[in-house]
Design an enzyme around this catalytic site. Structure first.
Site, PDB file in Angstrom:
ATOM      1  N   CYS A  76       0.784  -1.246   0.126  1.00  0.00           N
ATOM      2  CA  CYS A  76      -0.060  -0.036   0.181  1.00  0.00           C
ATOM      3  C   CYS A  76       0.870   1.455   0.074  1.00  0.00           C
ATOM      4  O   CYS A  76       1.670   1.519  -1.042  1.00  0.00           O
ATOM      5  CB  CYS A  76      -1.034  -0.149   1.243  1.00  0.00           C
ATOM      6  SG  CYS A  76      -2.273   1.235   0.881  1.00  0.00           S
ATOM      7  N   HIS A 178      -3.933  -4.871  -0.005  1.00  0.00           N
ATOM      8  CA  HIS A 178      -3.689  -5.355   1.238  1.00  0.00           C
ATOM      9  C   HIS A 178      -3.451  -6.951   1.114  1.00  0.00           C
ATOM     10  O   HIS A 178      -4.730  -7.542   1.521  1.00  0.00           O
ATOM     11  CB  HIS A 178      -4.367  -4.922   2.337  1.00  0.00           C
ATOM     12  CG  HIS A 178      -4.315  -3.681   2.712  1.00  0.00           C
ATOM     13  ND1 HIS A 178      -3.304  -3.117   3.417  1.00  0.00           N
ATOM     14  CD2 HIS A 178      -4.888  -2.469   2.136  1.00  0.00           C
ATOM     15  CE1 HIS A 178      -3.272  -1.767   3.405  1.00  0.00           C
ATOM     16  NE2 HIS A 178      -4.035  -1.355   2.566  1.00  0.00           N
ATOM     17  N   GLU A 180      -2.888  -8.976   3.585  1.00  0.00           N
ATOM     18  CA  GLU A 180      -3.263  -9.521   4.679  1.00  0.00           C
ATOM     19  C   GLU A 180      -4.637  -9.557   4.993  1.00  0.00           C
ATOM     20  O   GLU A 180      -5.197 -10.151   5.748  1.00  0.00           O
ATOM     21  CB  GLU A 180      -2.404  -8.782   5.783  1.00  0.00           C
ATOM     22  CG  GLU A 180      -3.275  -7.497   6.099  1.00  0.00           C
ATOM     23  CD  GLU A 180      -2.332  -6.179   5.148  1.00  0.00           C
ATOM     24  OE1 GLU A 180      -1.977  -6.829   4.007  1.00  0.00           O
ATOM     25  OE2 GLU A 180      -2.413  -5.157   5.602  1.00  0.00           O
TER      26      GLU A 180
END
Lengths: 196, 252
Positions: A76, A178, A180
């Protein structure tokens, strides 16, 4: 083992939680001396790119990061730091990639921030997207994007224009989404990075 | 193309989910983490946890819950309920929340939106708006729709956007609980005007209601609670039908 570069931009709880779920070992890089212990690095980041760059400069790790030759993944805003310049705060970035971070033009049709799951078109054969089908959805939340560039764009996405969802230059990788928070394919990507 | 998001909403009290949850394969239907994991496995794109705890222990309880959720699930989630100040939001961010939603506190003190956006970025700030028609006007309501304010909902949403909201979660209290469909006309009016994402809430009763809200209003996401909790709509079935209607949804 992955070293997570700490410079005070955003929380990393979700990232470390994902690495723990995947059984990927990690530690923290807080200063130049810490780099040696690790064989790869993640530069996280959320929030304002200009402010993030300021914080990074205050850590004194900028020159070290530029000189890294081990696999390094920016996520990001951590990816935007790798570019030359960001419109966010009109700030110079690390300049590892000679490309720009720009702001999306907002409209009622294309809302900003670009929020949600978008398709990522990973055309080039590459180790980061191994076992991830082209067109898989990843989770994005950002108002600034990295311009599409034939030489450095590893995977693109479309949101009013085509932009870089991922970039690659030598040992440096970046993802705008992202991983995650991107379900199973995000986890595959983090695992791929840990195996580079 | 950006996918339309399907968002189950979980009400949490003292760290436990409330409202009946009717999943056959849950060991503990009151465990928000297990429920969250289950929704994420079904293909939910995002989750909203609404904290209705009224005690002073709430922040501590919620932070523990947020950490537990962030450890277990791999999709984004929003925490709402009782966020009154920067410190509340900061604690939730550091525990792994992707977004927070503010409602009454922002109505009482609109500058809270500016402060949150400045501190954490607009992408972290969802402004939840409960609206109800009074005469021919939509007015902002507080406390689950019980207390009317004088604020026109449409104007308040525009103000929230200009102050730094990154997303609007718009609940029609007239439609909430009716299972008669979303308030498509007002949602369309809002969605056509703002330049930030809009989540539709209130009224979902059938799969067709989700088709309708996306086709008629083009909102970014649709949120529902009971139709998911009671298993009346299964997310894989919902997404299959949205796909048949050429509505872009995430594939697992």
């Amino acid at each position: 083992m992955i070293g997570i570069i700490r410079y005070g931009a955003g929380n990393i709880f979700s990232l470390t939680a994902a690495l723990e779920r995947l059984g990927i070992k990690y530690g923290m890089v807080n200063s130049e001396e810490d780099f040696e212990q690790f064989d790869r690095y993640i530069i996280p980041g959320v929030g304002h790119a200009g402010a993030a760059m300021n914080k990074l400069q205050q850590t004194g790790m900028v020159e070290k990061i530029k000189s890294l030759n081990k696999p390094t993944l920016g996520i990001c805003v951590g990816m935007q730091l790798l570019t030359e310049h960001s419109q966010e705060g009109d700030a110079a970035m690390l300049g590892i990639f000679p490309i720009q971070t720009l702001r999306f033009a907002d409209s009622a049709q294309y809302k900003v921030p670009h929020t949600g799951w978008n398709r990522v078109n990973n055309g080039k054969e590459n180790p980061l997207f191994k076992n991830i089908p082209a067109g898989s959805h990843f989770y994005f939340v950002h108002s600034y994007f990295i311009e599409f560039n034939e030489a450095y764009t590893l995977a693109s996405a479309d949101y009013s224009i085509k932009f870089s969802a991922s970039i690659w230059k030598g040992n440096f990788f970046g993802v705008q989404f992202h991983p995650e928070k991107s379900g199973r394919f995000g986890e595959v990507l983090l695992t791929n990075f840990s195996n580079l | 193309m950006l996918a339309k998001r399907i968002i189950p909403c979980l009400d949490v009290k003292d760290g436990r989910t409330v409202k009946g949850v009717n999943f056959v394969d849950l060991r503990d239907a009151g465990d928000p983490v297990e429920l969250a994991w289950n929704y994420s496995a079904q293909g939910a794109d995002e989750l909203v946890f609404l904290d209705i705890t009224a005690t002073h222990e709430r922040r501590k309880t919620m932070v523990e819950l947020v950490k537990a959720v962030a450890r277990q699930i791999n999709i984004p989630f929003t925490i709402g309920g009782g966020i009154n100040e920067i410190a509340d939001a900061d604690a939730l961010l550091n525990a792994g929340a992707d977004k927070i939603s503010v409602n009454s506190a922002a109505v009482r003190d609109p500058a809270l939106i500016d402060e949150l956006a400045k501190a954490f970025g607009v992408q972290f700030v969802v402004v939840a708006v409960d609206t109800r028609r009074v005469g021919n006007k939509n007015l902002v309501h507080l406390n689950g729709g019980r207390i009317a304010t004088e604020k026109a909902t449409f104007d308040w949403i525009l103000e929230a956007e200009s102050r730094g909201a990154g997303e609007i979660l718009l609940t029609s209290m007239d439609h909430d609980g009716t299972k008669g469909g979303f308030d498509n006309s007002f949602l369309k009016q809002v969605n056509d005007t703002v330049h930030i994402p809009v989540i539709a809430s209130g009224g979902a009763g059938s799969v067709q209601h989700f088709v309708d809200v996306f086709e008629h209003t083009n909102v970014d996401a649709a949120l529902a609670a009971s139709v998911f909790h009671y298993g009346e709509i299964l997310i894989p079935d919902l997404k299959a039908i949205l796909r048949q209607h050429h509505i872009e949804v995430r594939e697992l």
